[in-house]
Design a protein around this motif. Structure first.
Motif, PDB file in Angstrom:
ATOM      1  N   GLN A  75      14.984  68.191  46.644  1.00 18.41           N
ATOM      2  CA  GLN A  75      14.163  67.699  47.759  1.00 18.41           C
ATOM      3  C   GLN A  75      14.720  66.401  48.339  1.00 18.41           C
ATOM      4  OE1 GLN A  75      10.147  68.031  45.656  1.00 18.41           O
ATOM      5  NE2 GLN A  75       9.581  68.276  47.792  1.00 18.41           N
ATOM      6  N   GLN A  76      15.261  65.569  47.478  1.00 18.89           N
ATOM      7  CA  GLN A  76      15.807  64.278  47.908  1.00 18.89           C
ATOM      8  C   GLN A  76      17.158  64.429  48.596  1.00 18.89           C
ATOM      9  OE1 GLN A  76      15.817  62.291  44.111  1.00 18.89           O
ATOM     10  NE2 GLN A  76      13.722  61.528  44.334  1.00 18.89           N
ATOM     11  N   GLY A  77      17.686  65.656  48.653  1.00 22.00           N
ATOM     12  CA  GLY A  77      18.966  65.894  49.303  1.00 22.00           C
ATOM     13  C   GLY A  77      20.164  65.538  48.458  1.00 22.00           C
ATOM     14  N   LYS A  78      19.954  65.279  47.170  1.00 23.14           N
ATOM     15  CA  LYS A  78      21.062  64.918  46.282  1.00 23.14           C
ATOM     16  C   LYS A  78      21.767  66.156  45.731  1.00 23.14           C
ATOM     17  CE  LYS A  78      18.826  60.590  44.925  1.00 23.14           C
ATOM     18  NZ  LYS A  78      18.234  59.816  43.800  1.00 23.14           N
ATOM     19  N   ILE A  79      21.130  67.297  45.890  1.00 25.72           N
ATOM     20  CA  ILE A  79      21.726  68.587  45.523  1.00 25.72           C
ATOM     21  C   ILE A  79      21.629  69.485  46.749  1.00 25.72           C
ATOM     22  CG2 ILE A  79      21.392  70.661  44.137  1.00 25.72           C
ATOM     23  CD1 ILE A  79      20.550  68.924  41.838  1.00 25.72           C
ATOM     24  N   ASP A  80      22.680  70.212  47.027  1.00 22.12           N
ATOM     25  CA  ASP A  80      22.725  71.056  48.222  1.00 22.12           C
ATOM     26  C   ASP A  80      22.276  72.480  47.965  1.00 22.12           C
ATOM     27  OD1 ASP A  80      23.892  69.071  50.017  1.00 22.12           O
ATOM     28  OD2 ASP A  80      25.643  69.219  48.719  1.00 22.12           O
ATOM     29  N   ALA A 105       8.017  74.756  54.321  1.00 21.54           N
ATOM     30  CA  ALA A 105       8.479  75.678  55.357  1.00 21.54           C
ATOM     31  C   ALA A 105       9.480  75.000  56.285  1.00 21.54           C
ATOM     32  CB  ALA A 105       7.296  76.213  56.158  1.00 21.54           C
ATOM     33  N   GLY A 106      10.663  75.598  56.405  1.00 26.59           N
ATOM     34  CA  GLY A 106      11.691  75.079  57.292  1.00 26.59           C
ATOM     35  C   GLY A 106      12.518  73.942  56.733  1.00 26.59           C
ATOM     36  N   LYS A 107      12.119  73.390  55.588  1.00 26.89           N
ATOM     37  CA  LYS A 107      12.840  72.241  55.037  1.00 26.89           C
ATOM     38  C   LYS A 107      14.105  72.649  54.302  1.00 26.89           C
ATOM     39  CE  LYS A 107       8.848  69.174  54.746  1.00 26.89           C
ATOM     40  NZ  LYS A 107       8.010  68.309  53.863  1.00 26.89           N
ATOM     41  N   PHE A 108      14.149  73.907  53.850  1.00 29.70           N
ATOM     42  CA  PHE A 108      15.348  74.437  53.215  1.00 29.70           C
ATOM     43  C   PHE A 108      15.318  75.955  53.329  1.00 29.70           C
ATOM     44  CE2 PHE A 108      12.214  73.386  49.878  1.00 29.70           C
ATOM     45  CZ  PHE A 108      11.947  74.642  49.359  1.00 29.70           C
ATOM     46  N   GLN A 109      16.412  76.575  52.996  1.00 30.50           N
ATOM     47  CA  GLN A 109      16.533  78.020  53.098  1.00 30.50           C
ATOM     48  C   GLN A 109      16.344  78.667  51.721  1.00 30.50           C
ATOM     49  OE1 GLN A 109      16.959  79.552  56.165  1.00 30.50           O
ATOM     50  NE2 GLN A 109      16.651  77.432  56.858  1.00 30.50           N
ATOM     51  N   ARG A 342      18.914  76.534  49.364  1.00 29.21           N
ATOM     52  CA  ARG A 342      20.018  75.741  49.894  1.00 29.21           C
ATOM     53  C   ARG A 342      19.536  74.895  51.065  1.00 29.21           C
ATOM     54  NH1 ARG A 342      21.821  78.380  54.548  1.00 29.21           N
ATOM     55  NH2 ARG A 342      21.333  80.610  54.642  1.00 29.21           N
ATOM     56  N   GLN A 343      20.166  73.759  51.226  1.00 24.48           N
ATOM     57  CA  GLN A 343      19.827  72.867  52.318  1.00 24.48           C
ATOM     58  C   GLN A 343      20.213  73.514  53.649  1.00 24.48           C
ATOM     59  OE1 GLN A 343      18.024  70.468  51.570  1.00 24.48           O
ATOM     60  NE2 GLN A 343      18.594  69.624  49.567  1.00 24.48           N
ATOM     61  N   ASN A 344      19.544  73.094  54.699  1.00 27.50           N
ATOM     62  CA  ASN A 344      19.741  73.720  56.015  1.00 27.50           C
ATOM     63  C   ASN A 344      21.140  73.505  56.591  1.00 27.50           C
ATOM     64  OD1 ASN A 344      17.131  74.848  56.271  1.00 27.50           O
ATOM     65  ND2 ASN A 344      16.294  72.869  56.871  1.00 27.50           N
ATOM     66  N   ASN A 345      21.850  72.490  56.089  1.00 28.51           N
ATOM     67  CA  ASN A 345      23.188  72.221  56.646  1.00 28.51           C
ATOM     68  C   ASN A 345      24.303  72.920  55.875  1.00 28.51           C
ATOM     69  OD1 ASN A 345      22.941  70.671  54.330  1.00 28.51           O
ATOM     70  ND2 ASN A 345      24.037  68.902  55.161  1.00 28.51           N
ATOM     71  N   ILE A 346      23.940  73.842  54.988  1.00 32.11           N
ATOM     72  CA  ILE A 346      24.935  74.605  54.228  1.00 32.11           C
ATOM     73  C   ILE A 346      25.074  75.991  54.846  1.00 32.11           C
ATOM     74  CG2 ILE A 346      25.542  75.575  51.983  1.00 32.11           C
ATOM     75  CD1 ILE A 346      25.566  72.515  52.098  1.00 32.11           C
ATOM     76  N   SER A 367      31.636  65.897  54.084  1.00 31.90           N
ATOM     77  CA  SER A 367      32.932  66.126  53.436  1.00 31.90           C
ATOM     78  C   SER A 367      32.822  66.651  52.022  1.00 31.90           C
ATOM     79  CB  SER A 367      33.744  64.821  53.415  1.00 31.90           C
ATOM     80  OG  SER A 367      33.030  63.831  52.685  1.00 31.90           O
ATOM     81  N   GLN A 368      31.615  66.687  51.457  1.00 32.22           N
ATOM     82  CA  GLN A 368      31.507  67.057  50.058  1.00 32.22           C
ATOM     83  C   GLN A 368      30.232  67.837  49.807  1.00 32.22           C
ATOM     84  OE1 GLN A 368      31.896  63.698  47.498  1.00 32.22           O
ATOM     85  NE2 GLN A 368      32.330  64.905  45.677  1.00 32.22           N
ATOM     86  N   MET A 369      30.280  68.709  48.835  1.00 32.92           N
ATOM     87  CA  MET A 369      29.107  69.511  48.491  1.00 32.92           C
ATOM     88  C   MET A 369      28.881  69.432  47.011  1.00 32.92           C
ATOM     89  SD  MET A 369      28.621  73.604  48.826  1.00 32.92           S
ATOM     90  CE  MET A 369      27.260  74.424  47.990  1.00 32.92           C
ATOM     91  N   SER A 370      27.624  69.321  46.610  1.00 33.98           N
ATOM     92  CA  SER A 370      27.301  69.405  45.188  1.00 33.98           C
ATOM     93  C   SER A 370      26.376  70.579  44.968  1.00 33.98           C
ATOM     94  CB  SER A 370      26.611  68.114  44.695  1.00 33.98           C
ATOM     95  OG  SER A 370      25.364  67.948  45.309  1.00 33.98           O
ATOM     96  N   ALA A 371      26.443  71.142  43.798  1.00 37.35           N
ATOM     97  CA  ALA A 371      25.619  72.337  43.483  1.00 37.35           C
ATOM     98  C   ALA A 371      25.060  72.228  42.092  1.00 37.35           C
ATOM     99  CB  ALA A 371      26.479  73.587  43.603  1.00 37.35           C
ATOM    100  N   ASP A 372      23.914  72.876  41.878  1.00 37.60           N
ATOM    101  CA  ASP A 372      23.341  72.971  40.535  1.00 37.60           C
ATOM    102  C   ASP A 372      23.115  74.432  40.236  1.00 37.60           C
ATOM    103  OD1 ASP A 372      21.759  71.386  38.257  1.00 37.60           O
ATOM    104  OD2 ASP A 372      20.668  73.200  38.802  1.00 37.60           O
TER     105      ASP A 372
END
Length: 372
Positions: A75-80, A105-109, A342-346, A367-372
């Motif tokens: 939620q904090q955007g630290k994980i994509d 709703a709409g905050k992530f996919q 996943r975040q909306n910008n992925i 420039s970078q992506m992190s995943a869990d």
């Protein structure tokens, strides 16, 4: 596939020095914390426009054991990207019907699709290693009765937030091409049929059936739902909860008579799921944890391994799965689903039935992506 010269050079430390030809190269590993990969500048593949893949410069895979903390970090955007929603976090994210709660709703996919995973309850049919033998579980009528007495639709809806597909067919899950619920019909909720089968097996209010179901803490809520279902047809079940390693060891060595388990497909073919019932595969040396043995099944299994025509092989798989349904060495609870956030910008992140993490064509605004 790994290079023999690399294994010979690193020996036991090869796990810390992986060698491959993929889109990313290993950079750093902090055990139980994170793995970092960097872009492979020599990767061979390009996209349709001729651009060299991958798009991302680096990937960090983080390990967060606390599911609530994991989702908060997302939620904090630290994980994509999150793979899998389990435990209490599913109630934070999803409504009981499986839709995303309004506040998100709409905050992530959210991406959901059938998974190569069958969740089941197994019966140990070989009593020689059991500390206590319950002869009732050796009776096919009892095993079928317990199948009929379970409301799988309610289980998935109320205890899984509608994440999963009720197990109305055999062991083979829906993503596989040989799956056909019309040809391989399983068990739907029919408590009256369950009571009839139990009476035929000699169990009644005067002679109640008592069982002990072994599971792990992660499945405790589902186990108690099952306990309630079976109590409605006169079957009393004691729930025994163990740590995962102890549970696994007892099941593998035939010391658990009645147990909850999962089977994740190693490769996308029904043979991998039906291998659980081939008699030469008895555990602990193979995946046949119920020690199911059936000469017709074994013959069909061996025939299917040699059959190169897909349609003929699928027909053999269906015959085998019908035997599993009829003999009931397992109760198929549900077929799991891949759930990814996943975040909306992925973009470019695609799920498949094996839940493979394919990142070569993934892009992000940054420039970078992190995943869990």
């Amino acid at each position: 596939m790994v290079p023999p010269e690399g294994v010979a050079f690193f020996r036991k430390d090869f796990r810390n020095n992986p060698i491959g030809t993929g889109p990313f190269v290993f950079k750093r590993w902090e055990e139980e914390n994170a793995i970092i990969y960097h872009k492979n500048p020599a990767y061979w593949k390009r996209d349709a426009a001729g651009r060299r893949l991958p798009y991302l410069d680096a990937v960090q895979i983080s390990f967060i054991n606390d599911r609530k903390l994991e989702f908060l970090t997302f939620q904090q955007g630290k994980i994509d990207f999150l793979s899998g929603v389990k435990g209490s976090s599913k109630d934070l994210i999803f409504n009981p019907d499986g839709t995303v709660q309004e506040e998100f709703a709409g905050k992530f996919q959210v991406e959901k699709m059938p998974y190569l995973d069958t969740e089941y309850i197994g019966f140990q049919l070989d009593p020689k290693n059991l500390p206590e033998v319950n002869s009732a579980l050796q009776d096919k009528r009892v095993r079928r009765a317990l199948n009929y007495a379970l409301n799988k639709k309610a289980l998935v809806l109320y205890y899984r937030n509608n994440l999963g597909i009720p197990g109305y067919s055999g062991m083979v899950p829906p993503p596989l091409p040989s799956f056909n619920s019309k040809i391989v019909g399983g068990y739907r909720y029919q408590p009256d049929t369950a009571r009839m089968l139990l009476r035929a097996a000699g169990y009644s209010n005067q002679r109640p059936l008592t069982l002990r179901l072994n599971t792990v803490a992660e499945h405790k809520e589902i186990a108690y739902f099952i306990h309630k279902n079976w109590a409605e047809v006169g079957v009393q079940v004691e729930i025994s909860i163990s740590q995962f390693p102890a549970h696994q060891e007892a099941v593998d060595n035939g010391r658990s008579g009645f147990f909850m388990k999962s089977w994740f497909g190693d490769y996308p073919d029904a043979e991998n799921f039906l291998a659980l019932f081939y008699s030469p595969n008895f555990s602990p040396n193979g995946p046949n944890k119920t020690h199911f043995e059936n000469a017709v099944f074994d013959r069909l299994y061996e025939q299917a391994r040699l059959e190169q025509n897909d349609e003929k092989r699928y027909a053999l798989y269906q015959q085998m799965d019908r035997i599993v349904v009829e003999e009931s060495p397992v109760i198929v609870l549900f077929y799991d689903e891949v759930v990814r956030l996943r975040q909306n910008n992925i973009t470019g992140l695609q799920a498949d039935a094996l839940n493979n993490l394919r990142l070569e064509a993934v892009n992000k605004s940054g420039s970078q992506m992190s995943a869990d």
